[in-house]
Scaffold this motif. Structure first.
Motif, PDB file in Angstrom:
ATOM      1  N   LYS A 281       1.079   8.173  -3.401  1.00 44.58           N
ATOM      2  CA  LYS A 281       0.245   9.379  -3.333  1.00 44.58           C
ATOM      3  C   LYS A 281      -0.970   9.247  -4.248  1.00 44.58           C
ATOM      4  CE  LYS A 281       4.087  12.514  -2.197  1.00 44.58           C
ATOM      5  NZ  LYS A 281       4.936  13.636  -2.694  1.00 44.58           N
ATOM      6  N   ALA A 282      -0.768   8.672  -5.424  1.00 43.69           N
ATOM      7  CA  ALA A 282      -1.881   8.506  -6.365  1.00 43.69           C
ATOM      8  C   ALA A 282      -2.925   7.544  -5.801  1.00 43.69           C
ATOM      9  CB  ALA A 282      -1.354   7.989  -7.707  1.00 43.69           C
ATOM     10  N   ILE A 283      -2.479   6.483  -5.138  1.00 44.56           N
ATOM     11  CA  ILE A 283      -3.411   5.524  -4.535  1.00 44.56           C
ATOM     12  C   ILE A 283      -4.244   6.194  -3.452  1.00 44.56           C
ATOM     13  CG2 ILE A 283      -3.519   3.498  -3.019  1.00 44.56           C
ATOM     14  CD1 ILE A 283      -1.179   2.339  -4.670  1.00 44.56           C
ATOM     15  N   LYS A 284      -3.606   7.011  -2.630  1.00 43.77           N
ATOM     16  CA  LYS A 284      -4.329   7.674  -1.536  1.00 43.77           C
ATOM     17  C   LYS A 284      -5.377   8.647  -2.067  1.00 43.77           C
ATOM     18  CE  LYS A 284      -3.461   7.011   2.308  1.00 43.77           C
ATOM     19  NZ  LYS A 284      -3.889   5.960   3.266  1.00 43.77           N
ATOM     20  N   ARG A 285      -5.198   9.114  -3.303  1.00 46.39           N
ATOM     21  CA  ARG A 285      -6.199  10.007  -3.898  1.00 46.39           C
ATOM     22  C   ARG A 285      -7.407   9.226  -4.419  1.00 46.39           C
ATOM     23  NH1 ARG A 285      -1.441  12.914  -5.693  1.00 46.39           N
ATOM     24  NH2 ARG A 285      -1.394  11.752  -7.657  1.00 46.39           N
ATOM     25  N   LEU A 286      -7.256   7.927  -4.635  1.00 48.52           N
ATOM     26  CA  LEU A 286      -8.363   7.111  -5.142  1.00 48.52           C
ATOM     27  C   LEU A 286      -9.412   6.855  -4.070  1.00 48.52           C
ATOM     28  CD1 LEU A 286      -6.410   4.347  -7.129  1.00 48.52           C
ATOM     29  CD2 LEU A 286      -7.435   6.445  -8.033  1.00 48.52           C
ATOM     30  N   ALA A 287      -8.936   6.506  -2.877  1.00 51.16           N
ATOM     31  CA  ALA A 287      -9.797   6.124  -1.759  1.00 51.16           C
ATOM     32  C   ALA A 287      -8.901   6.034  -0.525  1.00 51.16           C
ATOM     33  CB  ALA A 287     -10.470   4.774  -2.029  1.00 51.16           C
ATOM     34  N   PRO A 288      -9.497   5.952   0.665  1.00 54.14           N
ATOM     35  CA  PRO A 288      -8.662   5.915   1.884  1.00 54.14           C
ATOM     36  C   PRO A 288      -8.041   4.539   2.137  1.00 54.14           C
ATOM     37  CG  PRO A 288     -10.974   5.824   2.477  1.00 54.14           C
ATOM     38  CD  PRO A 288     -10.935   6.061   0.990  1.00 54.14           C
ATOM     39  N   PHE A 289      -7.416   3.963   1.096  1.00 57.23           N
ATOM     40  CA  PHE A 289      -6.754   2.671   1.256  1.00 57.23           C
ATOM     41  C   PHE A 289      -5.683   2.762   2.339  1.00 57.23           C
ATOM     42  CE2 PHE A 289      -8.142   2.033  -3.217  1.00 57.23           C
ATOM     43  CZ  PHE A 289      -8.725   0.781  -3.089  1.00 57.23           C
ATOM     44  N   ASP A 290      -5.655   1.774   3.226  1.00 62.90           N
ATOM     45  CA  ASP A 290      -4.591   1.701   4.216  1.00 62.90           C
ATOM     46  C   ASP A 290      -3.912   0.338   4.195  1.00 62.90           C
ATOM     47  OD1 ASP A 290      -3.542   3.660   6.148  1.00 62.90           O
ATOM     48  OD2 ASP A 290      -3.834   2.057   7.599  1.00 62.90           O
ATOM     49  N   ASN A 291      -4.483  -0.589   3.397  1.00 61.56           N
ATOM     50  CA  ASN A 291      -3.922  -1.930   3.244  1.00 61.56           C
ATOM     51  C   ASN A 291      -3.295  -2.030   1.860  1.00 61.56           C
ATOM     52  OD1 ASN A 291      -5.067  -2.718   5.767  1.00 61.56           O
ATOM     53  ND2 ASN A 291      -7.029  -3.034   4.734  1.00 61.56           N
ATOM     54  N   LEU A 292      -1.964  -2.088   1.819  1.00 62.15           N
ATOM     55  CA  LEU A 292      -1.232  -2.081   0.556  1.00 62.15           C
ATOM     56  C   LEU A 292      -0.547  -3.419   0.334  1.00 62.15           C
ATOM     57  CD1 LEU A 292      -0.087  -0.354  -1.869  1.00 62.15           C
ATOM     58  CD2 LEU A 292       1.935   0.001  -0.428  1.00 62.15           C
ATOM     59  N   LEU A 293      -0.650  -3.934  -0.894  1.00 65.55           N
ATOM     60  CA  LEU A 293       0.055  -5.143  -1.296  1.00 65.55           C
ATOM     61  C   LEU A 293       1.081  -4.764  -2.356  1.00 65.55           C
ATOM     62  CD1 LEU A 293       0.378  -8.266  -1.357  1.00 65.55           C
ATOM     63  CD2 LEU A 293      -1.365  -8.287  -3.174  1.00 65.55           C
ATOM     64  N   LEU A 294       2.361  -4.914  -2.032  1.00 68.17           N
ATOM     65  CA  LEU A 294       3.439  -4.648  -2.988  1.00 68.17           C
ATOM     66  C   LEU A 294       3.722  -5.923  -3.775  1.00 68.17           C
ATOM     67  CD1 LEU A 294       5.934  -2.546  -0.846  1.00 68.17           C
ATOM     68  CD2 LEU A 294       4.468  -1.723  -2.705  1.00 68.17           C
ATOM     69  N   VAL A 295       3.734  -5.808  -5.100  1.00 67.78           N
ATOM     70  CA  VAL A 295       3.891  -6.974  -5.971  1.00 67.78           C
ATOM     71  C   VAL A 295       5.087  -6.756  -6.893  1.00 67.78           C
ATOM     72  CG1 VAL A 295       2.737  -8.538  -7.574  1.00 67.78           C
ATOM     73  CG2 VAL A 295       1.377  -7.212  -5.946  1.00 67.78           C
ATOM     74  N   THR A 296       5.877  -7.807  -7.077  1.00 66.66           N
ATOM     75  CA  THR A 296       6.998  -7.748  -8.014  1.00 66.66           C
ATOM     76  C   THR A 296       7.021  -9.017  -8.859  1.00 66.66           C
ATOM     77  OG1 THR A 296       8.647  -8.919  -6.661  1.00 66.66           O
ATOM     78  CG2 THR A 296       8.359  -6.557  -6.239  1.00 66.66           C
ATOM     79  N   GLY A 297       7.755  -8.973  -9.955  1.00 65.92           N
ATOM     80  CA  GLY A 297       8.164 -10.184 -10.631  1.00 65.92           C
ATOM     81  C   GLY A 297       9.304 -10.795  -9.815  1.00 65.92           C
ATOM     82  N   GLU A 298       9.893 -11.871 -10.325  1.00 65.89           N
ATOM     83  CA  GLU A 298      10.982 -12.512  -9.593  1.00 65.89           C
ATOM     84  C   GLU A 298      12.312 -12.195 -10.277  1.00 65.89           C
ATOM     85  OE1 GLU A 298      10.527 -16.518  -8.351  1.00 65.89           O
ATOM     86  OE2 GLU A 298       8.399 -16.316  -7.865  1.00 65.89           O
ATOM     87  N   ASN A 299      12.943 -11.146  -9.798  1.00 66.76           N
ATOM     88  CA  ASN A 299      14.268 -10.761 -10.289  1.00 66.76           C
ATOM     89  C   ASN A 299      15.096 -10.304  -9.099  1.00 66.76           C
ATOM     90  OD1 ASN A 299      16.547  -9.799 -11.559  1.00 66.76           O
ATOM     91  ND2 ASN A 299      15.453  -8.589 -13.091  1.00 66.76           N
ATOM     92  N   PRO A 300      15.584 -11.259  -8.277  1.00 66.17           N
ATOM     93  CA  PRO A 300      16.270 -10.895  -7.044  1.00 66.17           C
ATOM     94  C   PRO A 300      17.541 -10.082  -7.248  1.00 66.17           C
ATOM     95  CG  PRO A 300      16.480 -13.251  -7.499  1.00 66.17           C
ATOM     96  CD  PRO A 300      15.471 -12.715  -8.451  1.00 66.17           C
TER      97      PRO A 300
END
Length: 381
Positions: free
Chosen positions: A113-132
């Motif tokens: 929700k916070a991202i959508k308030r910044l700009a009309p982003f529709d392309n999202l990249l989810l990033v994590t560390g490596e902790n399976p």
């Protein structure tokens, strides 16, 4: 698998071939409509330095022929900095005595929700560390499910997975995967990645094959500039890898990135080389001349002036207003970040700057209904 191909390519011989290129080799490459990896070596070689303006004009020509004047905009969201790896250059290093965060479902939605308030982003990249164990495939799948009401194009930058796991995530809305090999120098790889799953060179480099086998729509690749002194060799081996993937998984779309190292919490590591702005421009132009259709992406690692300038000459995808700490948009803006960004402009400022340059920022350029394979399955279901 690409590791088998790579075993037949000598790092040392490739380096020698690059530095042996002459201006005649460069002119020959520039005269060709379609270049091979040997031509690419000439274009990234020191011999190409006097031809930078010519390369810039060609890069702009090919970019506008294929992409027009559009710049696809995306935003990364780090949903955890928990990591079991010990990459010597990374702020998420397991040895860093910092609080670790794994966002809850509620916190993830608050970030969306916070991202959508910044700009009309529709392309999202989810990033994590490596902790399976704590943030593995089920956690990523749930984050994708929660993102569907907010974003159409969902990509991940996580630990390399099995082919069946990529296929599973496609069922949760996954469209693309980004994975940086960091370096193709197998002899030095373990120096930078001494422990953890990321220390397994073959598992990482063959992850791109597994993405292709799973039918991932978009694959992003890159090397981290600063690990190896001979960055030209690293990028040339990435060019080999790109051609290999295009041959074997030709339905997939590809993107490349050449991130220059930025300061991180792991401040004890010093880059082995500092790539200049002109060298970054050279490799960008060389990649566009080598492959007219590949997406070339610049992140907020790069300064605003460089990003703006290169947006007119070869870059086709950009992030904006990025936070590299988990929950940085809403929940935990002061959490441990992976690296410090350079372009700190707001998304709306980046939008205005690109428009002043005659570029057209595109906030939405993909939807599941555009995927012919997906559409076909729906029609026949």
């Amino acid at each position: 698998m690409f590791s088998d191909e790579l075993a037949n390519i000598s790092w040392e011989e490739t380096t020698e071939r690059i530095h042996a290129k002459t201006e005649a080799d460069v002119r020959r490459a520039l005269a060709k409509e379609h270049c091979d990896v040997n031509d690419f070596m000439a274009l990234v070689s020191p011999a190409a330095t006097p031809y930078l303006e010519t390369m810039a004009r060609l890069s702009k020509k090919y970019t506008e022929e294929r992409f027009g004047k559009t710049i696809s905009m995306f935003i990364p969201l780090y949903i955890t900095n928990s990591c079991t790896n010990s990459c010597v250059y990374c702020g998420f290093h397991i040895g860093n005595p910092m609080p670790r965060t794994i966002l809850t479902e509620e916190e993830i939605v608050n970030e969306y929700k916070a991202i959508k308030r910044l700009a009309p982003f529709d392309n999202l990249l989810l990033v994590t560390g490596e902790n399976p164990a704590q943030a593995g495939v089920p956690y990523i799948a749930r984050a994708l499910d929660l993102a569907k009401p907010y974003f159409s194009n969902l990509k991940i930058e996580v630990m390399p997975l099995k082919a069946e796991e990529y296929a599973e995530l496609k069922g949760h809305g996954l469209n693309g995967v980004i994975c940086f090999q960091e370096t193709y120098n197998k002899a030095h790889y373990h120096i930078y990645h001494p422990r953890g799953m990321k220390s397994k060179f073959e598992w990482r480099v063959n992850g791109f094959d597994r993405m292709g086998q799973a039918g991932v729509h978009s694959i992003g690749m890159g090397v981290l500039i600063g690990l190896e002194k001979e960055w030209r060799t690293d990028i040339t081996l990435m060019a080999y890898h790109l051609r290999y993937l295009q041959k074997h998984y030709w339905k997939t779309k590809y993107s490349v990135n050449f991130p220059r190292m930025r300061p991180s919490e792991n401040g004890g590591f010093r880059p082995n080389v500092i790539m200049s702005d002109r060298e970054l421009a050279q490799v960008t132009f060389a990649m566009r001349i080598f492959d007219h259709d590949v997406d070339i992406s610049y992140s907020t690692r790069e300064p605003a002036a460089i990003r703006d300038h290169m947006a007119t000459l070869g870059v086709t995808t950009m992030s904006a207003e990025s936070k590299t700490e988990p929950g940085g948009y809403y929940s935990y803006p002061q959490t441990l970040e992976q690296f410090h960004v350079s372009d700190e402009r707001k998304a709306v400022e980046v939008d205005r700057a690109l428009k002043r340059l005659g570029r057209e920022p595109v906030w939405k350029d993909w939807d599941a209904c555009f995927d012919l394979n997906t559409s076909s399955r729906k029609i026949h279901a």
